[in-house]
Enzyme design. Structure first.
Site, PDB file in Angstrom:
ATOM      1  CE  LYS A  30      -2.760   3.450   1.337  1.00  0.00           C
ATOM      2  NZ  LYS A  30      -2.372   4.113   2.512  1.00  0.00           N
ATOM      3  N   GLY A  33      -0.545   8.301   0.145  1.00  0.00           N
ATOM      4  CA  GLY A  33      -0.330   9.594  -0.516  1.00  0.00           C
ATOM      5  C   GLY A  33       0.848  10.350   0.063  1.00  0.00           C
ATOM      6  N   GLY A  66      -4.673  10.658  -0.383  1.00  0.00           N
ATOM      7  CA  GLY A  66      -5.412  11.623   0.437  1.00  0.00           C
ATOM      8  C   GLY A  66      -4.989  13.074   0.195  1.00  0.00           C
ATOM      9  CG  ASP A 183      -4.007   2.450   5.356  1.00  0.00           C
ATOM     10  OD1 ASP A 183      -2.948   2.279   4.742  1.00  0.00           O
ATOM     11  OD2 ASP A 183      -4.288   3.524   5.939  1.00  0.00           O
ATOM     12  CE  LYS A 239      -0.737   4.763   7.546  1.00  0.00           C
ATOM     13  NZ  LYS A 239      -1.449   4.815   6.254  1.00  0.00           N
TER      14      LYS A 239
HETATM   15  N1  LIG Z   1       1.225   5.997  17.237  1.00  0.00           N
HETATM   16  C1  LIG Z   1       1.490   6.560  16.036  1.00  0.00           C
HETATM   17  N2  LIG Z   1       2.640   6.225  15.386  1.00  0.00           N
HETATM   18  C2  LIG Z   1       2.945   6.755  14.187  1.00  0.00           C
HETATM   19  N3  LIG Z   1       2.140   7.639  13.533  1.00  0.00           N
HETATM   20  C3  LIG Z   1       0.973   8.002  14.102  1.00  0.00           C
HETATM   21  C4  LIG Z   1       0.600   7.474  15.378  1.00  0.00           C
HETATM   22  N4  LIG Z   1      -0.605   8.012  15.683  1.00  0.00           N
HETATM   23  C5  LIG Z   1      -0.950   8.833  14.689  1.00  0.00           C
HETATM   24  N5  LIG Z   1      -0.018   8.844  13.706  1.00  0.00           N
HETATM   25  C6  LIG Z   1      -0.115   9.634  12.474  1.00  0.00           C
HETATM   26  O1  LIG Z   1      -0.525   8.794  11.391  1.00  0.00           O
HETATM   27  C7  LIG Z   1       0.048   9.308  10.187  1.00  0.00           C
HETATM   28  C8  LIG Z   1      -0.005   8.267   9.069  1.00  0.00           C
HETATM   29  O2  LIG Z   1      -1.314   8.163   8.545  1.00  0.00           O
HETATM   30  P1  LIG Z   1      -1.732   8.918   7.173  1.00  0.00           P
HETATM   31  O3  LIG Z   1      -1.405  10.376   7.308  1.00  0.00           O
HETATM   32  O4  LIG Z   1      -3.148   8.549   6.879  1.00  0.00           O
HETATM   33  O5  LIG Z   1      -0.717   8.262   6.159  1.00  0.00           O
HETATM   34  P2  LIG Z   1      -0.840   7.787   4.622  1.00  0.00           P
HETATM   35  O6  LIG Z   1      -1.232   8.952   3.800  1.00  0.00           O
HETATM   36  O7  LIG Z   1       0.550   7.292   4.357  1.00  0.00           O
HETATM   37  O8  LIG Z   1      -1.861   6.660   4.577  1.00  0.00           O
HETATM   38  C9  LIG Z   1       1.430   9.742  10.617  1.00  0.00           C
HETATM   39  O9  LIG Z   1       2.015  10.697   9.764  1.00  0.00           O
HETATM   40  C10 LIG Z   1       1.189  10.285  12.026  1.00  0.00           C
HETATM   41  O10 LIG Z   1       0.968  11.681  11.982  1.00  0.00           O
HETATM   42  C1  LIG Z   2     -12.501   6.661   3.097  1.00  0.00           C
HETATM   43  C2  LIG Z   2     -11.225   7.397   2.900  1.00  0.00           C
HETATM   44  O1  LIG Z   2     -10.724   8.050   3.820  1.00  0.00           O
HETATM   45  N1  LIG Z   2     -10.635   7.281   1.699  1.00  0.00           N
HETATM   46  C3  LIG Z   2      -9.385   7.919   1.380  1.00  0.00           C
HETATM   47  C4  LIG Z   2      -8.848   7.275   0.095  1.00  0.00           C
HETATM   48  C5  LIG Z   2      -7.419   7.682  -0.184  1.00  0.00           C
HETATM   49  C6  LIG Z   2      -6.449   7.229   0.885  1.00  0.00           C
HETATM   50  O2  LIG Z   2      -6.656   6.313   1.662  1.00  0.00           O
HETATM   51  O3  LIG Z   2      -5.260   7.965   0.864  1.00  0.00           O
HETATM   52  P1  LIG Z   2      -4.002   7.834   1.847  1.00  0.00           P
HETATM   53  O4  LIG Z   2      -3.562   6.417   1.844  1.00  0.00           O
HETATM   54  O5  LIG Z   2      -3.001   8.729   1.187  1.00  0.00           O
HETATM   55  O6  LIG Z   2      -4.395   8.311   3.220  1.00  0.00           O
HETATM   56  C7  LIG Z   2      -9.603   9.451   1.160  1.00  0.00           C
HETATM   57  O7  LIG Z   2     -10.676   9.864   0.713  1.00  0.00           O
HETATM   58  O8  LIG Z   2      -8.641  10.187   1.437  1.00  0.00           O
END
Ligand SMILES: Nc1ncnc2c1ncn2[C@@H]1O[C@H](COP(=O)(O)OP(=O)(O)O)[C@@H](O)[C@H]1O
Ligand SMILES: CC(=O)N[C@@H](CCC(=O)OP(=O)(O)O)C(=O)O
Length: 286
Positions: A30, A33, A66, A183, A239
């Site tokens: 995965k 963004g 995202g 995720d 995640k």
């Molecule tokens: N316990 C934790 N350990 C690491 N990161 C965390 C934790 N709790 C919250 N986070 C946050 O989660 C973020 C990752 O999720 P997200 O921004 O959705 O990432 P992605 O776009 O890669 O899916 C990290 O950048 C951090 O700010």
């Molecule tokens: C339901 C939901 O939250 N969908 C996400 C899909 C994209 C995503 O998951 O992006 P990252 O992995 O970069 O966070 C959104 O709309 O942002």
């Protein structure tokens, strides 16, 4: 600077047991963004994926996007909010999500892989009934949870030496389009394929504890405790939840790691060093 050819040869030799272990293995990656970054980072990621395929693994890329969706929504003046890491999604929002994920982000990754000499095909969960969804929670609107996953199209692509790149959207039973958290989508696909590894690439070096240190190995109970205490928050909630669901569904192990690190996937798969936080049912060695 002279290249240490002997060290290069040694590195290749040391990778042999890993290459043997992962021969024909399915690895779902995965790409979040936040981990996409620059063109160089994308090319480096694509090169790792092409190498995996070349040495006999079956990589599947599931992506997020995202930040790119946020940018487009802001440009169009559409407001957006997240609840526990999931975007509240109405019809106007899902239209933008599909345009950005399937139209832009997916094709950027496909092109990067093809440029490195791989053969990638882009699809979303709507193609070939890959992911049929149910509404996750009415208060989130058109956010879906995959309820039926048909991985046959992916198996056909493996046979054809092709790397699937999947945008996290799914069809509803009544013709709706659902926005799936990236995720969650990756976890559902990894579970349907009974993948050997699910790698969740993000912008932090792993799951951090209250002291801010990365926990290198996590068991289910610990994840629950850390979430209840608010140590795991925001985007880390889907995640870790995905990781728990995936290992319960038969995925051998899930790793949450920093995708901005050069060669992050190779480091995790083909060296002793490993990277990030590993989540599995049983502790290592048991
Ligand atoms: N316990 C934790 N350990 C690491 N990161 C965390 C934790 N709790 C919250 N986070 C946050 O989660 C973020 C990752 O999720 P997200 O921004 O959705 O990432 P992605 O776009 O890669 O899916 C990290 O950048 C951090 O700010
Ligand atoms: C339901 C939901 O939250 N969908 C996400 C899909 C994209 C995503 O998951 O992006 P990252 O992995 O970069 O966070 C959104 O709309 O942002």
């Amino acid at each position: 600077m002279t290249t240490d050819w002997i060290a290069t040869a040694r590195t290749l030799s040391e990778a042999l047991p890993y290459l043997q272990r992962y021969d024909d293995a399915v690895v779902v990656i995965k790409l979040g963004g936040h981990a996409m970054g620059s063109e160089e980072a994308m090319d480096s990621f694509a090169r790792d994926v092409v190498l995996m395929r070349q040495v006999g693994l079956n990589p599947v890329v599931v992506h997020g996007g995202g930040p790119m969706i946020n940018e487009m929504l802001a440009k169009l003046g559409v407001k957006s909010e997240f609840v526990n890491g999931k975007r509240v999604t109405d019809q106007a929002t899902v239209d933008v999500v599909e345009m950005v994920l399937s139209g832009q982000v997916n094709k950027r990754i496909v092109q990067a892989i093809n440029r490195q000499g791989g053969r990638a095909v882009g699809l979303s969960g709507k193609d070939a009934n890959l992911m049929i969804c149910e509404q996750t929670d009415p208060s989130l609107g058109l956010v879906g949870t995959p309820s039926k996953v048909d991985p046959n199209v992916l198996l056909a692509l493996f046979e054809d030496d092709t790397i699937p790149v999947i945008a996290p959207l799914g069809a509803g039973e009544n013709g709706e389009t659902f926005n799936i958290n990236g995720d969650t989508a990756a976890g559902a696909i990894a579970a349907a394929l009974k993948a050997d590894r699910l790698l969740l690439l993000t912008d932090v070096s792993g799951v951090k504890n209250a002291e801010g240190e990365v926990v290198t190995e996590l068991m289910a109970a610990q994840v629950r405790e850390m979430t209840e205490a608010g140590v795991i928050a925001g985007g880390m909630i889907p995640k870790t939840q995905t990781a728990l669901d995936a290992v319960e569904a038969g995925v051998r192990a899930v790793v949450i790691l920093d995708g901005r690190l050069p060669n992050a996937c190779l480091l995790e798969l083909f060296t002793d060093h490993g990277a990030g936080s590993l989540i599995r049912m049983q502790p290592k060695g048991s």
